[in-house]
Write a protein that holds these residues in place. Structure first.
Motif, short mmCIF file in Angstrom:
data_model
loop_
_atom_site.label_atom_id
_atom_site.label_comp_id
_atom_site.label_asym_id
_atom_site.label_seq_id
_atom_site.Cartn_x
_atom_site.Cartn_y
_atom_site.Cartn_z
N GLY A 1 0.83 -1.20 0.00
CA GLY A 1 0.00 0.00 0.00
C GLY A 1 0.86 1.25 0.00
O GLY A 1 1.85 1.34 0.75
N GLN A 2 0.51 2.21 -0.81
CA GLN A 2 1.27 3.45 -0.92
C GLN A 2 1.29 4.19 0.42
O GLN A 2 0.28 4.38 1.06
CB GLN A 2 0.65 4.34 -2.00
CG GLN A 2 1.45 5.59 -2.30
CD GLN A 2 0.87 6.36 -3.48
OE1 GLN A 2 -0.17 5.97 -4.01
NE2 GLN A 2 1.52 7.42 -3.88
N GLY A 3 2.49 4.60 0.85
CA GLY A 3 2.64 5.36 2.09
C GLY A 3 2.53 4.54 3.36
O GLY A 3 2.56 5.10 4.46
N SER A 4 2.42 3.22 3.26
CA SER A 4 2.27 2.38 4.45
C SER A 4 3.61 2.03 5.06
O SER A 4 4.67 2.13 4.41
CB SER A 4 1.53 1.08 4.08
OG SER A 4 2.35 0.27 3.24
N ASN A 5 3.57 1.61 6.33
CA ASN A 5 4.81 1.14 6.96
C ASN A 5 5.31 -0.14 6.30
O ASN A 5 6.50 -0.45 6.34
CB ASN A 5 4.60 0.92 8.47
CG ASN A 5 3.49 -0.07 8.78
OD1 ASN A 5 2.46 -0.06 8.12
ND2 ASN A 5 3.69 -0.90 9.78
N PHE A 6 4.40 -0.87 5.65
CA PHE A 6 4.82 -2.08 4.93
C PHE A 6 5.62 -1.72 3.68
O PHE A 6 6.55 -2.43 3.31
CB PHE A 6 3.59 -2.93 4.57
CG PHE A 6 2.78 -3.31 5.76
CD1 PHE A 6 3.28 -4.21 6.69
CD2 PHE A 6 1.54 -2.75 5.99
CE1 PHE A 6 2.55 -4.56 7.81
CE2 PHE A 6 0.80 -3.09 7.12
CZ PHE A 6 1.31 -3.99 8.02
N ALA A 7 5.28 -0.60 3.06
CA ALA A 7 6.07 -0.12 1.93
C ALA A 7 7.47 0.25 2.39
O ALA A 7 8.47 -0.07 1.74
CB ALA A 7 5.38 1.08 1.28
N ASP A 8 7.55 0.92 3.53
CA ASP A 8 8.87 1.30 4.08
C ASP A 8 9.71 0.06 4.37
O ASP A 8 10.91 0.03 4.09
CB ASP A 8 8.70 2.12 5.35
CG ASP A 8 8.04 3.47 5.10
OD1 ASP A 8 8.10 3.95 3.94
OD2 ASP A 8 7.47 4.03 6.04
N LEU A 9 9.07 -0.97 4.93
CA LEU A 9 9.79 -2.19 5.25
C LEU A 9 10.29 -2.88 3.98
O LEU A 9 11.46 -3.27 3.88
CB LEU A 9 8.88 -3.14 6.04
CG LEU A 9 9.45 -4.54 6.33
CD1 LEU A 9 10.73 -4.45 7.17
CD2 LEU A 9 8.41 -5.40 7.04
N VAL B 1 9.82 -3.16 -5.40
CA VAL B 1 8.63 -2.78 -4.64
C VAL B 1 7.69 -1.96 -5.51
O VAL B 1 8.08 -0.95 -6.10
CB VAL B 1 9.03 -1.97 -3.38
CG1 VAL B 1 7.78 -1.58 -2.59
CG2 VAL B 1 9.98 -2.78 -2.51
N ARG B 2 6.45 -2.41 -5.60
CA ARG B 2 5.43 -1.71 -6.36
C ARG B 2 4.34 -1.22 -5.40
O ARG B 2 3.81 -2.01 -4.62
CB ARG B 2 4.82 -2.61 -7.43
CG ARG B 2 5.85 -3.05 -8.48
CD ARG B 2 5.18 -3.77 -9.63
NE ARG B 2 6.15 -4.15 -10.66
CZ ARG B 2 5.83 -4.72 -11.82
NH1 ARG B 2 4.55 -5.00 -12.09
NH2 ARG B 2 6.76 -5.03 -12.70
N THR B 3 4.04 0.07 -5.45
CA THR B 3 3.05 0.64 -4.54
C THR B 3 1.70 0.78 -5.22
O THR B 3 1.62 1.04 -6.43
CB THR B 3 3.50 2.01 -4.02
OG1 THR B 3 3.74 2.89 -5.12
CG2 THR B 3 4.80 1.88 -3.21
N TYR B 4 0.65 0.60 -4.42
CA TYR B 4 -0.73 0.63 -4.92
C TYR B 4 -1.60 1.48 -3.99
O TYR B 4 -1.26 1.64 -2.80
CB TYR B 4 -1.31 -0.78 -4.96
CG TYR B 4 -0.64 -1.72 -5.94
CD1 TYR B 4 -1.24 -2.01 -7.16
CD2 TYR B 4 0.57 -2.34 -5.63
CE1 TYR B 4 -0.65 -2.90 -8.06
CE2 TYR B 4 1.18 -3.21 -6.52
CZ TYR B 4 0.56 -3.49 -7.73
OH TYR B 4 1.16 -4.36 -8.62
#
Length: 263
Positions: free
Chosen positions: A148-156, A165-168
């Protein structure tokens, strides 16, 4: 002089009354009124949300009801946006928040917390027929990961060397790409995956837990040791008599008070 002494006595009485009020334990208030005032967002499925009939439902709602029953009182729910939920607790609008609140060091400066009642992890989501050993960041080198875009999972995920990494905008979009093979895996909170799987009806499954665990607890205003002991005992009793496991399995297919066995 008599008037001065009278003023001193009055001031002392007011100060004493103020100290007595401050010393009152939340447990006494809860027992006296017969209700536990609980704040939730009400828009955070599967933790708390309104069902088709407009009634509050979800894991946290069931847990709050069970805790109130252990305390011998009835739950009284308030729904409020996350942005103001902690301020409302500090202002005394409700007694507790049961809404997946992380007991951070910063929050502990303002509130007391119950013992942890939830442990969650970042967890991979993979296709239902996935057979590759995607267990660690090393396994994800060269793989496409949806977040998810801007999520802590994206940061991880961005810390994983060699992963693409692809953001949605949200889970719906990256799960669709996962199901059709456009990406190799996705990343989300371990507690949400069974719900996402059920909601989307896509051919996906939970993959490996990956990253550091986090625990959530129930905050309340400082200075109520009796209440803290009572709520901790309620949580322990729910775990001991199987109620917690039943509620947890209903919503998440496992006991979320326990770490994931990822072997």
């Amino acid at each position: 002089m008599k008037a001065f002494r009278t003023s001193l006595i009055a001031a002392a009485l007011l100060a004493g009354a103020s100290l007595a009020a401050q010393a009152a334990d939340l447990l006494d208030d809860v027992k006296s009124r017969g209700t536990l005032r609980v704040a939730v967002e009400g828009t955070y499925p599967p933790f708390n949300f309104k069902d088709a009939k407009g009634q509050l439902d979800g894991f946290d709602v069931d847990i709050a009801k069970a805790i109130a029953a252990k305390l011998g009182v009835k739950p009284e729910f308030t729904t409020t946006e996350w942005s103001g939920i902690l301020a409302g607790l500090q202002a005394g609008k409700y007694d507790v928040i049961v809404n997946q609140v992380a007991a951070t060091d910063e929050r502990r400066k303002t509130f007391d917390f119950s013992a942890p009642y939830v442990t969650s992890y970042p967890q991979l989501i993979v296709r239902a027929n996935e057979s590759r050993p995607l267990q660690s960041p090393a396994d994800l080198k060269g793989k496409k990961i949806g977040v998810g875009q801007g999520s802590n999972f994206a940061d991880l995920a961005k810390t994983w060397e060699g992963a693409e990494v692809r953001t949605y905008p949200g889970a719906t979009e990256y799960l669709q790409d996962l199901a059709t093979g456009r990406i190799d895996a996705a990343l989300n909170d371990s507690l949400l995956i069974p719900y996402l799987k059920e909601k989307t009806k896509l051919p996906i499954k939970a993959g490996a837990a990956i990253g550091k665990p986090a625990t959530n607890a129930i905050p309340f205003r400082k200075g109520s040791p009796k209440f803290q002991a009572a709520i901790d005992k309620a949580i322990a009793d729910l775990q001991a008599d199987g109620t917690y496991a039943r509620i947890s399995t209903k919503w998440f297919e496992r006991d979320v008070s326990k770490p994931i066995d990822n072997k």
